[in-house]
Design a protein around this motif. Structure first.
Motif, mmCIF file in Angstrom:
data_model
loop_
_atom_site.group_PDB
_atom_site.id
_atom_site.type_symbol
_atom_site.label_atom_id
_atom_site.label_comp_id
_atom_site.label_asym_id
_atom_site.label_seq_id
_atom_site.Cartn_x
_atom_site.Cartn_y
_atom_site.Cartn_z
ATOM 1 N N SER A 89 -54.919 -84.049 -53.793
ATOM 2 C CA SER A 89 -54.079 -84.891 -54.654
ATOM 3 C C SER A 89 -53.308 -84.072 -55.686
ATOM 4 N N ARG A 90 -53.793 -82.878 -55.984
ATOM 5 C CA ARG A 90 -53.107 -81.993 -56.938
ATOM 6 C C ARG A 90 -52.235 -80.960 -56.217
ATOM 7 N N LYS A 91 -52.084 -81.117 -54.904
ATOM 8 C CA LYS A 91 -51.199 -80.290 -54.065
ATOM 9 C C LYS A 91 -51.681 -78.849 -53.872
ATOM 10 N N PHE A 92 -52.927 -78.560 -54.209
ATOM 11 C CA PHE A 92 -53.456 -77.213 -53.981
ATOM 12 C C PHE A 92 -53.507 -76.891 -52.493
ATOM 13 N N LEU A 93 -53.831 -77.891 -51.670
ATOM 14 C CA LEU A 93 -54.031 -77.647 -50.249
ATOM 15 C C LEU A 93 -52.719 -77.479 -49.485
ATOM 16 N N THR A 94 -51.596 -77.636 -50.174
ATOM 17 C CA THR A 94 -50.295 -77.365 -49.552
ATOM 18 C C THR A 94 -49.677 -76.074 -50.083
ATOM 19 N N ASN A 95 -50.352 -75.443 -51.031
ATOM 20 C CA ASN A 95 -49.853 -74.199 -51.606
ATOM 21 C C ASN A 95 -50.235 -73.030 -50.695
ATOM 22 N N PRO A 96 -49.252 -72.281 -50.168
ATOM 23 C CA PRO A 96 -49.561 -71.183 -49.243
ATOM 24 C C PRO A 96 -50.547 -70.149 -49.808
ATOM 25 N N ALA A 97 -50.467 -69.865 -51.083
ATOM 26 C CA ALA A 97 -51.381 -68.891 -51.684
ATOM 27 C C ALA A 97 -52.811 -69.425 -51.682
ATOM 28 N N PHE A 98 -52.977 -70.703 -51.964
ATOM 29 C CA PHE A 98 -54.316 -71.286 -51.966
ATOM 30 C C PHE A 98 -54.863 -71.363 -50.541
ATOM 31 N N VAL A 99 -54.013 -71.690 -49.584
ATOM 32 C CA VAL A 99 -54.427 -71.727 -48.179
ATOM 33 C C VAL A 99 -54.856 -70.322 -47.729
ATOM 34 N N ALA A 100 -54.129 -69.313 -48.172
ATOM 35 C CA ALA A 100 -54.513 -67.927 -47.853
ATOM 36 C C ALA A 100 -55.861 -67.591 -48.491
ATOM 37 N N TYR A 101 -56.102 -68.091 -49.690
ATOM 38 C CA TYR A 101 -57.380 -67.866 -50.356
ATOM 39 C C TYR A 101 -58.524 -68.523 -49.569
ATOM 40 N N LEU A 102 -58.284 -69.725 -49.055
ATOM 41 C CA LEU A 102 -59.294 -70.395 -48.230
ATOM 42 C C LEU A 102 -59.611 -69.572 -46.989
ATOM 43 N N ASP A 103 -58.601 -68.959 -46.407
ATOM 44 C CA ASP A 103 -58.816 -68.090 -45.251
ATOM 45 C C ASP A 103 -59.625 -66.858 -45.654
ATOM 46 N N TYR A 104 -59.291 -66.291 -46.785
ATOM 47 C CA TYR A 104 -60.027 -65.127 -47.303
ATOM 48 C C TYR A 104 -61.512 -65.449 -47.487
ATOM 49 N N LEU A 105 -61.821 -66.664 -47.913
ATOM 50 C CA LEU A 105 -63.209 -67.048 -48.183
ATOM 51 C C LEU A 105 -64.073 -67.129 -46.924
ATOM 52 N N GLN A 106 -63.498 -66.913 -45.769
ATOM 53 C CA GLN A 106 -64.258 -66.928 -44.520
ATOM 54 C C GLN A 106 -65.364 -65.865 -44.511
ATOM 55 N N TYR A 107 -65.271 -64.876 -45.368
ATOM 56 C CA TYR A 107 -66.307 -63.833 -45.391
ATOM 57 C C TYR A 107 -67.682 -64.407 -45.722
ATOM 58 N N TRP A 108 -67.747 -65.607 -46.303
ATOM 59 C CA TRP A 108 -69.034 -66.222 -46.621
ATOM 60 C C TRP A 108 -69.823 -66.575 -45.368
ATOM 61 N N ARG A 109 -69.185 -66.546 -44.214
ATOM 62 C CA ARG A 109 -69.862 -66.831 -42.948
ATOM 63 C C ARG A 109 -70.761 -65.671 -42.500
ATOM 64 N N ARG A 110 -70.555 -64.502 -43.053
ATOM 65 C CA ARG A 110 -71.233 -63.290 -42.579
ATOM 66 C C ARG A 110 -72.346 -62.852 -43.536
ATOM 67 N N PRO A 111 -73.368 -62.196 -42.959
ATOM 68 C CA PRO A 111 -74.360 -61.543 -43.828
ATOM 69 C C PRO A 111 -73.676 -60.405 -44.579
ATOM 70 N N PRO A 112 -74.073 -60.080 -45.750
ATOM 71 C CA PRO A 112 -75.191 -60.623 -46.508
ATOM 72 C C PRO A 112 -74.821 -61.847 -47.332
ATOM 73 N N TYR A 113 -73.562 -62.258 -47.307
ATOM 74 C CA TYR A 113 -73.090 -63.343 -48.180
ATOM 75 C C TYR A 113 -73.703 -64.692 -47.825
ATOM 76 N N LEU A 114 -73.855 -64.964 -46.554
ATOM 77 C CA LEU A 114 -74.339 -66.248 -46.061
ATOM 78 C C LEU A 114 -75.641 -66.676 -46.738
ATOM 79 N N LYS A 115 -76.530 -65.752 -46.979
ATOM 80 C CA LYS A 115 -77.844 -66.112 -47.537
ATOM 81 C C LYS A 115 -77.760 -66.618 -48.982
ATOM 82 N N TYR A 116 -76.635 -66.426 -49.651
ATOM 83 C CA TYR A 116 -76.492 -66.876 -51.036
ATOM 84 C C TYR A 116 -75.998 -68.319 -51.148
#
Length: 127
Positions: A53-80
Motif C-alpha cells: 500500500s506504500r508502493k515499496f513493492l513496486t520500487n525497483p531498488a526495494f525489489v532488488a533488496y528482496l532478491d538480495y535477502l535470498q541469502y537467508w535460505r543458506r547456512p549459516p544464516y538459516l539457523k537464525y
C-alpha cells in the motif's frame, strides 16, 4: 550511486558476516546482520500489505533488496530465523511480480493469515 533510503548500496551485495563480538560496525546501535535479520517481518502478511500500500513493492531498488535477502535460505544464516518456513515462503512469493501486486488486497493478506493459522493447528495435531 544514490545513497537515499530506497537505493541499493553496492557494498551490501554480499551477505553480512555473523556477529562475533563488540567490534562489529553498528548502524543505529545494531549490526548489519541484526538489521537484516528483520527479514522475518516478511512472514507477516499484514506487513506485506502495508509495504504494498506504500508502493515499496513496486520500487525497483526495494525489489532488488528482496532478491538480495535470498541469502537467508543458506547456512549459516538459516539457523537464525525464528520462523524459517513462513519467512522463506513469503520471500519466495515476493520474487513474483504478480504476488507483489496482489498482496495489496486485504482479503489476500487475511487469507494468508488464516491459512498459516490452519497449518499451525494441523501441525500441532499431528505431533
Amino acid at each position: 550511486m544514490d545513497s537515499g533510503p530506497m537505493s541499493v548500496d553496492s557494498a551490501a551485495l554480499d551477505p553480512p558476516s555473523i556477529p562475533n563480538g563488540a567490534n562489529e560496525p553498528k548502524h543505529g546501535g545494531y549490526s548489519r546482520f541484526e538489521l537484516e535479520l528483520e527479514v522475518q517481518s516478511l512472514a507477516n502478511p499484514q506487513y506485506l500489505n502495508y509495504l504494498a500500500s506504500r508502493k515499496f513493492l513496486t520500487n525497483p531498488a526495494f525489489v532488488a533488496y528482496l532478491d538480495y535477502l535470498q541469502y537467508w535460505r543458506r547456512p549459516p544464516y538459516l539457523k537464525y530465523l525464528t520462523f524459517p518456513t513462513s519467512t522463506l515462503k513469503m520471500l519466495e512469493l515476493l520474487q513474483q511480480e504478480k504476488f507483489r501486486q496482489d498482496i495489496i488486497s486485504p482479503d489476500l493478506a487475511q487469507a494468508l493469515i488464516a491459512d498459516g493459522m490452519k497449518t499451525a493447528v494441523e501441525w500441532h495435531r499431528e505431533g
